[in-house]
Design an enzyme around this catalytic site. Structure first.
Site, short mmCIF file in Angstrom:
data_model
loop_
_atom_site.label_atom_id
_atom_site.label_comp_id
_atom_site.label_asym_id
_atom_site.label_seq_id
_atom_site.Cartn_x
_atom_site.Cartn_y
_atom_site.Cartn_z
N LEU A 149 0.86 -1.18 0.00
CA LEU A 149 0.00 0.00 0.00
C LEU A 149 0.90 1.23 0.00
O LEU A 149 1.85 1.31 0.78
CB LEU A 149 -0.90 0.03 1.25
CG LEU A 149 -2.13 -0.89 1.28
CD1 LEU A 149 -2.88 -0.71 2.59
CD2 LEU A 149 -3.05 -0.62 0.11
N ASP A 150 0.62 2.19 -0.87
CA ASP A 150 1.41 3.42 -0.91
C ASP A 150 1.30 4.16 0.41
O ASP A 150 0.30 4.01 1.14
CB ASP A 150 0.92 4.32 -2.05
CG ASP A 150 1.22 3.73 -3.42
OD1 ASP A 150 2.16 2.91 -3.52
OD2 ASP A 150 0.53 4.10 -4.39
N PRO A 151 2.27 4.99 0.76
CA PRO A 151 2.24 5.70 2.04
C PRO A 151 0.97 6.51 2.29
O PRO A 151 0.49 6.57 3.43
CB PRO A 151 3.47 6.63 1.94
CG PRO A 151 4.41 5.88 1.06
CD PRO A 151 3.55 5.21 0.04
N VAL A 190 -1.99 5.82 1.33
CA VAL A 190 -3.17 4.95 1.38
C VAL A 190 -3.30 4.32 2.76
O VAL A 190 -2.32 3.86 3.34
CB VAL A 190 -3.08 3.86 0.30
CG1 VAL A 190 -4.31 2.96 0.35
CG2 VAL A 190 -2.92 4.49 -1.08
#
Length: 303
Positions: A38-40, A42
């Site tokens: 998961l991107d930061p 998100v």
């Protein structure tokens, strides 16, 4: 050693690797991994595997995922989300609620999605985001993804840009930011994803998720519970008999005939073997007449 899955509610600002490192420190364990980045920016459901459950990563990643996202119509960005720089703008004054709902309701359930430039997908041995950072042009791969559910939820905000929330359930490998861009493309305008939260992953939902600061050994969901949907066979023999328990715990292949005896003549693709309420391994059909170990949790030395 503890084994199982912790469903973490990932906070904003942390990478998935940051979460793994924190779990390692809190549980004093090295054998910890996550089941999908998961991107930061998100938030949401991030299943973390610990102990022997690290063997489950490939199994869990095949399960569907669900998200809540906000699509913003009016401009595109380099990264297809709000973290990137603005690239192009569009006049959205002609876009109506009916137009948006029509696109969402009629969006293809299986469609060919082009991987975003800012992603870790490799082309010629190099990650796409490395090309992007060096301003290098490269052809991006496309792949068919499945959208099981797509609906607009909540109100639509009409300003200089247009914002609306969508709920999505999709297959592995689907980029929601690219889906937002593609929704805009069908409306004939530039778009990007301005918010994302994962609400389901690997069979776990927000109801299963715990805050990172509160995790403990009690937060671990056992392997048998995680794999409760698999066809399960309890082995009753002993290692000394050199029967099925000996063969399976030593990772030996099983013939179709031997497997049929263990499964009451049911022809199944995957079998989870258990001994004394402990998972030994997952076997998958390899050939028409043969099963081979897919994921092993215990060996004869552990029994």
């Amino acid at each position: 050693m503890y084994s199982g899955v912790i469903c973490v509610d990932k906070p904003k600002g942390m990478t998935s690797h940051d979460v793994v490192m924190k779990v390692r420190r809190k549980l004093h364990m090295k054998k910890v991994g996550h089941t999908g980045t998961l991107d930061p920016d998100v938030t949401g459901v991030l299943p973390v595997v610990v102990g022997d459950a690290t063997q489950l990563t490939e199994v869990l990643q095949e399960r569907q995922k669900s998200y809540t996202a906000v699509v913003t119509l009016g401009f595109s960005t380099t990264t297809e989300d709000s973290a990137g720089e603005k690239v192009k703008t569009s006049d959205v004054s002609h876009i109506t609620k009916e137009m948006i709902d029509d696109v969402i309701e009629n969006f293809e359930r299986d469609y060919n999605q082009t991987v975003p430039m800012y992603s870790s997908v490799k082309v010629n041995g190099k990650k796409l985001y490395e090309y992007a950072r060096n301003n290098e042009k490269v052809e991006r791969p496309s792949r068919v993804v499945t959208i099981y559910r797509l609906e607009r939820t909540g109100d639509i905000t009409f300003k200089d840009t247009i914002d609306f929330q969508i709920d999505v359930t999709c297959s592995k490998g689907t980029y929601i930011r690219t889906l937002a861009v593609d929704i805009g493309r069908k409306l004939g305008v530039e778009a990007h994803m301005s918010y994302l939260r994962r609400t389901e992953s690997c069979g776990f939902t927000e109801d299963d998720a715990v805050e990172l600061d509160t995790i403990s050994e009690a937060s671990i969901i056992p392997i048998l519970e995680v794999l409760s949907d698999e066809y399960t066979v309890e082995l009753l023999d002993e290692l000394k008999d050199r029967g099925p328990l000996f063969k399976i715990s030593n990772g030996q292949k099983m013939s179709q005939n031997d497997m049929m005896k263990l499964t009451n003549n049911e022809d199944v693709e995957t079998v989870l073997f258990v001994k004394n309420n402990r998972p030994i391994g997952l076997y998958k059909k390899h050939k028409e007449n043969e099963y081979k170990p897919f994921k092993m949790f215990l060996t004869s030395n552990d029994l």
